[in-house]
Scaffold this motif. Structure first.
Motif, PDB file in Angstrom:
ATOM      1  N   PHE A 126       0.841  -1.204   0.000  1.00 33.72           N
ATOM      2  CA  PHE A 126       0.000   0.000   0.000  1.00 33.72           C
ATOM      3  C   PHE A 126       0.875   1.253   0.000  1.00 33.72           C
ATOM      4  O   PHE A 126       0.670   2.175  -0.798  1.00 33.72           O
ATOM      5  N   LEU A 127       1.854   1.297   0.897  1.00 32.36           N
ATOM      6  CA  LEU A 127       2.684   2.492   1.021  1.00 32.36           C
ATOM      7  C   LEU A 127       3.597   2.679  -0.191  1.00 32.36           C
ATOM      8  O   LEU A 127       3.879   3.821  -0.582  1.00 32.36           O
ATOM      9  N   LYS A 128       4.061   1.599  -0.784  1.00 30.28           N
ATOM     10  CA  LYS A 128       4.873   1.738  -1.987  1.00 30.28           C
ATOM     11  C   LYS A 128       4.068   2.390  -3.100  1.00 30.28           C
ATOM     12  O   LYS A 128       4.552   3.285  -3.818  1.00 30.28           O
ATOM     13  N   ILE A 129       2.819   1.981  -3.264  1.00 36.18           N
ATOM     14  CA  ILE A 129       1.951   2.590  -4.280  1.00 36.18           C
ATOM     15  C   ILE A 129       1.618   4.018  -3.903  1.00 36.18           C
ATOM     16  O   ILE A 129       1.720   4.940  -4.724  1.00 36.18           O
ATOM     17  N   TRP A 130       1.197   4.225  -2.661  1.00 42.38           N
ATOM     18  CA  TRP A 130       0.780   5.553  -2.178  1.00 42.38           C
ATOM     19  C   TRP A 130       1.898   6.568  -2.353  1.00 42.38           C
ATOM     20  O   TRP A 130       1.688   7.662  -2.876  1.00 42.38           O
ATOM     21  N   ARG A 131       3.095   6.212  -1.930  1.00 44.77           N
ATOM     22  CA  ARG A 131       4.227   7.137  -2.019  1.00 44.77           C
ATOM     23  C   ARG A 131       4.582   7.439  -3.474  1.00 44.77           C
ATOM     24  O   ARG A 131       4.885   8.580  -3.839  1.00 44.77           O
ATOM     25  N   ASP A 132       4.553   6.408  -4.319  1.00 48.54           N
ATOM     26  CA  ASP A 132       4.941   6.617  -5.707  1.00 48.54           C
ATOM     27  C   ASP A 132       3.911   7.468  -6.444  1.00 48.54           C
ATOM     28  O   ASP A 132       4.280   8.364  -7.219  1.00 48.54           O
ATOM     29  N   VAL A 133       2.628   7.204  -6.205  1.00 48.46           N
ATOM     30  CA  VAL A 133       1.572   7.994  -6.858  1.00 48.46           C
ATOM     31  C   VAL A 133       1.701   9.460  -6.491  1.00 48.46           C
ATOM     32  O   VAL A 133       1.665  10.349  -7.354  1.00 48.46           O
ATOM     33  N   LEU A 134       1.844   9.754  -5.192  1.00 50.36           N
ATOM     34  CA  LEU A 134       1.936  11.161  -4.774  1.00 50.36           C
ATOM     35  C   LEU A 134       3.242  11.791  -5.218  1.00 50.36           C
ATOM     36  O   LEU A 134       3.275  12.973  -5.596  1.00 50.36           O
ATOM     37  N   GLY A 135       4.323  11.032  -5.169  1.00 49.98           N
ATOM     38  CA  GLY A 135       5.590  11.577  -5.623  1.00 49.98           C
ATOM     39  C   GLY A 135       5.554  11.987  -7.087  1.00 49.98           C
ATOM     40  O   GLY A 135       6.128  13.011  -7.484  1.00 49.98           O
ATOM     41  N   LYS A 136       4.836  11.226  -7.902  1.00 53.36           N
ATOM     42  CA  LYS A 136       4.776  11.501  -9.336  1.00 53.36           C
ATOM     43  C   LYS A 136       3.731  12.547  -9.712  1.00 53.36           C
ATOM     44  O   LYS A 136       3.650  12.936 -10.890  1.00 53.36           O
ATOM     45  N   THR A 137       2.918  12.980  -8.739  1.00 54.80           N
ATOM     46  CA  THR A 137       1.978  14.070  -9.056  1.00 54.80           C
ATOM     47  C   THR A 137       2.732  15.344  -9.426  1.00 54.80           C
ATOM     48  O   THR A 137       2.199  16.196 -10.138  1.00 54.80           O
ATOM     49  N   HIS A 138       3.960  15.476  -8.944  1.00 59.65           N
ATOM     50  CA  HIS A 138       4.727  16.694  -9.191  1.00 59.65           C
ATOM     51  C   HIS A 138       5.374  16.703 -10.579  1.00 59.65           C
ATOM     52  O   HIS A 138       5.851  17.735 -11.047  1.00 59.65           O
ATOM     53  N   THR A 139       5.398  15.537 -11.223  1.00 56.54           N
ATOM     54  CA  THR A 139       6.013  15.453 -12.554  1.00 56.54           C
ATOM     55  C   THR A 139       5.062  14.931 -13.611  1.00 56.54           C
ATOM     56  O   THR A 139       5.414  14.867 -14.799  1.00 56.54           O
ATOM     57  N   GLY A 140       3.857  14.518 -13.203  1.00 55.71           N
ATOM     58  CA  GLY A 140       2.874  14.011 -14.156  1.00 55.71           C
ATOM     59  C   GLY A 140       3.058  12.559 -14.533  1.00 55.71           C
ATOM     60  O   GLY A 140       2.474  12.086 -15.517  1.00 55.71           O
ATOM     61  N   GLY A 141       3.834  11.810 -13.763  1.00 59.40           N
ATOM     62  CA  GLY A 141       4.085  10.413 -14.079  1.00 59.40           C
ATOM     63  C   GLY A 141       2.982   9.479 -13.619  1.00 59.40           C
ATOM     64  O   GLY A 141       2.054   9.864 -12.901  1.00 59.40           O
ATOM     65  N   LEU A 151      -3.917  13.728 -10.332  1.00 60.90           N
ATOM     66  CA  LEU A 151      -3.657  14.922 -11.136  1.00 60.90           C
ATOM     67  C   LEU A 151      -3.247  16.124 -10.308  1.00 60.90           C
ATOM     68  O   LEU A 151      -2.537  17.006 -10.790  1.00 60.90           O
ATOM     69  N   TYR A 152      -3.710  16.192  -9.052  1.00 61.97           N
ATOM     70  CA  TYR A 152      -3.452  17.363  -8.220  1.00 61.97           C
ATOM     71  C   TYR A 152      -2.421  17.018  -7.153  1.00 61.97           C
ATOM     72  O   TYR A 152      -2.670  16.193  -6.270  1.00 61.97           O
ATOM     73  N   PRO A 153      -1.256  17.639  -7.191  1.00 59.58           N
ATOM     74  CA  PRO A 153      -0.197  17.302  -6.228  1.00 59.58           C
ATOM     75  C   PRO A 153      -0.481  17.893  -4.857  1.00 59.58           C
ATOM     76  O   PRO A 153      -1.130  18.927  -4.735  1.00 59.58           O
ATOM     77  N   PRO A 154       0.036  17.241  -3.807  1.00 54.80           N
ATOM     78  CA  PRO A 154      -0.055  17.846  -2.470  1.00 54.80           C
ATOM     79  C   PRO A 154       0.857  19.053  -2.380  1.00 54.80           C
ATOM     80  O   PRO A 154       1.786  19.207  -3.190  1.00 54.80           O
ATOM     81  N   VAL A 155       0.622  19.907  -1.385  1.00 55.30           N
ATOM     82  CA  VAL A 155       1.502  21.056  -1.156  1.00 55.30           C
ATOM     83  C   VAL A 155       2.881  20.577  -0.725  1.00 55.30           C
ATOM     84  O   VAL A 155       3.910  21.095  -1.177  1.00 55.30           O
ATOM     85  N   GLN A 156       2.912  19.592   0.154  1.00 55.55           N
ATOM     86  CA  GLN A 156       4.175  19.077   0.679  1.00 55.55           C
ATOM     87  C   GLN A 156       4.775  18.068  -0.300  1.00 55.55           C
ATOM     88  O   GLN A 156       4.088  17.154  -0.754  1.00 55.55           O
ATOM     89  N   ALA A 157       6.017  18.256  -0.641  1.00 57.89           N
ATOM     90  CA  ALA A 157       6.682  17.389  -1.602  1.00 57.89           C
ATOM     91  C   ALA A 157       7.690  16.484  -0.895  1.00 57.89           C
ATOM     92  O   ALA A 157       8.388  16.930   0.015  1.00 57.89           O
ATOM     93  N   PRO A 158       7.797  15.220  -1.303  1.00 52.93           N
ATOM     94  CA  PRO A 158       6.994  14.617  -2.363  1.00 52.93           C
ATOM     95  C   PRO A 158       5.585  14.237  -1.925  1.00 52.93           C
ATOM     96  O   PRO A 158       4.709  14.024  -2.753  1.00 52.93           O
ATOM     97  N   TYR A 159       5.361  14.124  -0.598  1.00 53.36           N
ATOM     98  CA  TYR A 159       4.044  13.775  -0.052  1.00 53.36           C
ATOM     99  C   TYR A 159       4.018  14.172   1.418  1.00 53.36           C
ATOM    100  O   TYR A 159       5.080  14.400   2.029  1.00 53.36           O
ATOM    101  N   PRO A 160       2.837  14.285   2.023  1.00 59.76           N
ATOM    102  CA  PRO A 160       2.776  14.592   3.456  1.00 59.76           C
ATOM    103  C   PRO A 160       3.508  13.532   4.264  1.00 59.76           C
ATOM    104  O   PRO A 160       3.458  12.341   3.943  1.00 59.76           O
ATOM    105  N   PRO A 161       4.222  13.928   5.328  1.00 62.97           N
ATOM    106  CA  PRO A 161       5.020  12.979   6.101  1.00 62.97           C
ATOM    107  C   PRO A 161       4.194  11.824   6.658  1.00 62.97           C
ATOM    108  O   PRO A 161       3.040  11.989   7.068  1.00 62.97           O
ATOM    109  N   LEU A 162       4.823  10.646   6.682  1.00 60.24           N
ATOM    110  CA  LEU A 162       4.186   9.431   7.177  1.00 60.24           C
ATOM    111  C   LEU A 162       4.645   9.134   8.603  1.00 60.24           C
ATOM    112  O   LEU A 162       5.839   9.031   8.871  1.00 60.24           O
ATOM    113  N   TYR A 163       3.674   8.981   9.500  1.00 57.70           N
ATOM    114  CA  TYR A 163       3.915   8.593  10.886  1.00 57.70           C
ATOM    115  C   TYR A 163       3.411   7.160  11.058  1.00 57.70           C
ATOM    116  O   TYR A 163       2.438   6.746  10.437  1.00 57.70           O
TER     117      TYR A 163
END
Length: 391
Positions: free
Chosen positions: A133-148, A165-177
Motif C-alpha cells: 500500500f505504502l509503496k503505491i501511495w508514495r509513488d503515486v503522490l511523488g509523481k503528481t509533481h512530474t505528471g508520471g 492529477l493534483y499534487p499535495p503542497v508538501q513534496a513529495p508527499y505529506p510525512p508518514l507517521y
C-alpha cells in the motif's frame, strides 16, 4: 520539541469507564478543542481511528476552516481503502489546508474489528498489505509533481497506470507517521515511514525500541525521526496532580476493567500487549516509572500511560524522552479542552520549543491576565523555580 494535542472523536469525560461526567461527541465540542489547540500554540492534533470514533478524515476536513496553523495527523488503514484513493484524499486535504496534513499509518488493532470491516488477513499478511500500500501511495503522490504514472504488481495489491492529477503542497508527499512494536512493524517503519511513534513506556524500554528501529533503518540506508504518544495530568502541585489521577479512575469498577482487559488480550498487537503488561489489569501498582502512571490503560486501548505532576516535573520527564531522540510529543488529557489549557499554561514555558509569534497564544508583548481595578496591568508571572535546560 513538537507538541501535538488530541481530538477526542471517541468521546470525552471527567472520569474513565463511566457515563458520569461524559461529554457528547459533537462538532461544536471538537471545534472547541481544535481552536484551543490552535490558539495555544500546539503544533498539531492527532485524530484517532476505528469504529469507536467519528471518521477522522471527515472530522479533520470540517476543522480546516476553524483553524489557522494547526496540523492534522490523520490515520489511513491499508486494506480498508485503495492506495490510489487514499493518495488522492491526502493530496486534496493537503491542498485545501495549505500543507497541514500528516498521515498516521495504522496496521494493527483488534482482529474482531478488522474482520467487521472485511479485513481477514493474518498479522503477517496485514503488514505485507501495508508495505505494498505504502509503496503505491508514495509513488503515486511523488509523481503528481512530474505528471508520471505508477505501475505496481504485488502479492496483494496491483495498479496499472495509476496517477493523481493534483499534487499535495508538501513534496513529495505529506510525512508518514507510524507505530508498531513487532518485527514486521519495525521493518516497515525502517523502510518506508518518516516518523516512528511509540506509546509511553518507561524511558529504558523506549530507548531500547528507538535503538532497534534506528539500527534497522540504517541497514536500509535511511534515518527516521521519533515521536511518543502520552496522556498528561498536570496541576499546580504534584500532590494535586496525583489526586486528579485517582479521581480519573474513581468511578471505575472492577467489572469494567475486566471486560476491557479481555478485549485487549484478544488483540494481536505487540504494542497493546506491552501496554497491558505495565499494569496487568491491577490498580495497586500503576506508577510504572517515576511520574509515569498506567491507570488510563486499565480501560483505554492504545496509549495507556500518563505523565503526572506539576509543570516542572512533567517538563523534566518530557526532556528525558527528548534526550533519547524523541522530538514529537502527541499528548492528551481529560477532559481534553481543560487539560489543553493546563498543559500549555504550566508546561509550555518550560520546554525548548520554537515559538510561533503569529499566534495569539504567543503574544510576547502582553498584557496578560485580567486588568486590575480597570487601570493596572498585572505584574509579570514569577519564573518557575525549576526550568528545563534547552541544551
Amino acid at each position: 520539541m513538537n507538541v501535538f494535542w488530541f481530538i477526542p472523536t471517541h468521546g470525552d469525560s471527567r472520569y474513565l469507564g463511566t457515563a458520569e461526567g461524559g461529554r457528547l461527541v459533537s462538532h461544536d465540542y471538537m471545534k472547541q478543542v481544535a481552536v484551543a489547540a490552535d490558539t495555544l500554540g500546539y503544533d498539531g492534533v492527532l485524530l484517532p481511528t476505528g469504529r469507536s470514533c467519528e471518521d477522522a478524515w471527515v472530522t479533520a476536513a470540517s476543522l480546516i476552516g476553524e483553524t489557522r496553523q494547526l496540523k492534522f495527523l490523520i490515520a489511513v488503514r491499508p486494506g480498508l481503502s485503495a492506495p490510489t484513493l487514499s493518495a488522492r484524499m491526502a493530496a486534496t486535504f493537503d491542498r485545501l489546508s495549505g500543507g497541514r496534513l500528516l498521515v498516521n499509518v495504522v496496521t494493527g488493532g483488534d482482529p474482531a474489528e478488522q474482520e467487521s470491516d472485511g479485513i481477514f488477513g493474518t498479522h503477517k499478511e496485514r503488514y505485507e498489505i501495508s508495505d505494498e500500500f505504502l509503496k503505491i501511495w508514495r509513488d503515486v503522490l511523488g509523481k503528481t509533481h512530474t505528471g508520471g504514472e505508477t505501475n505496481f504488481e504485488g502479492k496483494h495489491l496491483s495498479v496499472k497506470g495509476a496517477k493523481a492529477l493534483y499534487p499535495p503542497v508538501q513534496a513529495p508527499y505529506p510525512p508518514l507517521y507510524f507505530g508498531g512494536s513487532s518485527d514486521e512493524a519495525i521493518d516497515l517503519a525502517a523502510e518506508q515511514v518518516d516518523v516512528y511513534l511509540t506509546w509511553g513506556e518507561p524511558p529504558a524500554a523506549v530507548a531500547e525500541k528507538i535503538a532497534t528501529v534506528r539500527a534497522r533503518a540504517a541497514k536500509a540506508g535511511r534515518t527516521l525521526r521519533f515521536g511518543i504518544r502520552l496522556h498528561v495530568i498536570v496541576r499546580e502541585t504534584t500532590e494535586a496532580a496525583w489526586r486528579a489521577a485517582d479521581e480519573l479512575i474513581s468511578k471505575l469498577d472492577d467489572d469494567t476493567i475486566e471486560k476491557a482487559q479481555k478485549t485487549f488480550a484478544r488483540m494481536d498487537s505487540e504494542g497493546q500487549r506491552r501496554m497491558a503488561a505495565l499494569h496487568g489489569g491491577k490498580r495497586d501498582k500503576l506508577e510504572v516509572s517515576p511520574n509515569l502512571w498506567a491507570g488510563v490503560g486499565l480501560v483505554r486501548g492504545g496509549a495507556g500511560t500518563a505523565l503526572v505532576g506539576d509543570g516542572p516535573t512533567v517538563a523534566a520527564r518530557l526532556k528525558e524522552y527528548a534526550d533519547l531522540g524523541i522530538d514529537t510529543f502527541i499528548l492528551s488529557g481529560y477532559p481534553h479542552l481543560e487539560e489543553s489549557y493546563r498543559f500549555a499554561e504550566l508546561v509550555f514555558p518550560l520546554l525548548p520549543r520554537k515559538q510561533n509569534e503569529t499566534l495569539p497564544g504567543f503574544n510576547l508583548t502582553g498584557p496578560f491576565g485580567e486588568i486590575v481595578g480597570n487601570t493596572h496591568v498585572p505584574p509579570p508571572a514569577a519564573k518557575p523555580a525549576q526550568q528545563v535546560s534547552e541544551s
